[in-house]
Motif scaffolding. Sequence first.
Motif, mmCIF file in Angstrom:
data_model
loop_
_atom_site.group_PDB
_atom_site.id
_atom_site.type_symbol
_atom_site.label_atom_id
_atom_site.label_comp_id
_atom_site.label_asym_id
_atom_site.label_seq_id
_atom_site.Cartn_x
_atom_site.Cartn_y
_atom_site.Cartn_z
ATOM 1 N N LEU A 129 0.839 -1.199 0.000
ATOM 2 C CA LEU A 129 0.000 0.000 0.000
ATOM 3 C C LEU A 129 0.874 1.250 0.000
ATOM 4 N N LYS A 130 0.672 2.107 -0.951
ATOM 5 C CA LYS A 130 1.456 3.343 -1.038
ATOM 6 C C LYS A 130 1.063 4.293 0.102
ATOM 7 N N GLY A 131 2.070 4.879 0.734
ATOM 8 C CA GLY A 131 1.813 5.782 1.849
ATOM 9 C C GLY A 131 1.410 5.076 3.120
ATOM 10 N N ARG A 132 1.668 3.769 3.213
ATOM 11 C CA ARG A 132 1.239 2.975 4.369
ATOM 12 C C ARG A 132 1.841 3.496 5.674
ATOM 13 N N ASN A 133 3.127 3.780 5.665
ATOM 14 C CA ASN A 133 3.783 4.238 6.892
ATOM 15 C C ASN A 133 3.223 5.580 7.366
ATOM 16 N N PHE A 134 2.935 6.466 6.413
ATOM 17 C CA PHE A 134 2.364 7.769 6.781
ATOM 18 C C PHE A 134 0.969 7.590 7.373
ATOM 19 N N LEU A 135 0.169 6.712 6.758
ATOM 20 C CA LEU A 135 -1.180 6.482 7.260
ATOM 21 C C LEU A 135 -1.143 5.871 8.655
ATOM 22 N N LEU A 136 -0.217 4.930 8.876
ATOM 23 C CA LEU A 136 -0.097 4.335 10.201
ATOM 24 C C LEU A 136 0.309 5.379 11.240
ATOM 25 N N MET A 137 1.243 6.237 10.871
ATOM 26 C CA MET A 137 1.673 7.290 11.784
ATOM 27 C C MET A 137 0.520 8.248 12.070
#
Length: 290
Positions: free
Chosen positions: A103-111
């Motif tokens: 998933l693109k941007g997964r780390n940002f969404l999790l943060m």
Amino acid sequence: MKESAQYKLFKVFNVVVLLLIVYFTLFPFLSIVAQSFSSEVYIKAGEVSLIPKGFNVETYKVIMSDSIFWINYKNTVVYTVVGTAISLVLSTLMAYPLAKKRLKGRNFLLMFVVFTMFFNGGLIPNYVLINKLGFGNTMWAIVIPTAISVFNLLIMKTFFENIPDELEEAAVMDGSNTFGILMKIVLPLSKPILATMTLFYAVTHWNSWFPAFLYFSDKELFPVSIYLRNLIKGAESSLTSGATSADNLNQISSNIKSVTMVLTVLPILCVYPYIQKYFVSGVMLGSVKG
């Protein structure tokens, strides 16, 4: 195989410890149940332990004879069922994509998601927002703002991460799309975590009272938790809905806390045995990364 003396001693010790845990866990609840069926004199004298004394159901009779109680109880059931359903759907639809590393941007969404666990807009901005959206005095004021619990979301995400990727790859080879994989493969394998989340969300919605206290002005929209809270705070007049003898009022005020606790906890206790077999496995599989 013959059991060693040390192993027999361990079994005895284990049984004793477990019995003590059961005793200290059940004693407060059984004591509350006993007080709810006891008379005023024995409760005030501190003589009620596990067995009711001076058996009396006056408080139960008075509460259950009030039509507002049943209206609020129905409201609580509706809010719990609708709120739990919305929470499960939204949490699943958010947790499943976040479980995919592609998933693109997964780390940002999790943060971004985790950030909301520690910071929020505050009470006054939330109150203004809810009223601006027209949710005041509606069910949506208490089921939408709390629809997703970040803690539950992260548990579901971890559970979905433990599902073998080979199953989804095989489904893709058979022509299934992402939604089809979720509905036909992932969710049937996710009964433990879904049952666990159902219990978590249902208990949260059932016990919730502050959002309704904040956003509702019509007493007929209140959940039963606010009705019972008002009783504990001394609202005997709304309880009796008319003239009641002084003896009855004394009896009601003496064990009203016990009665309200029993009436609040009983429905959840009735639901729990049906999902108990999924509960432990759901929590463990969703909290430990294999």
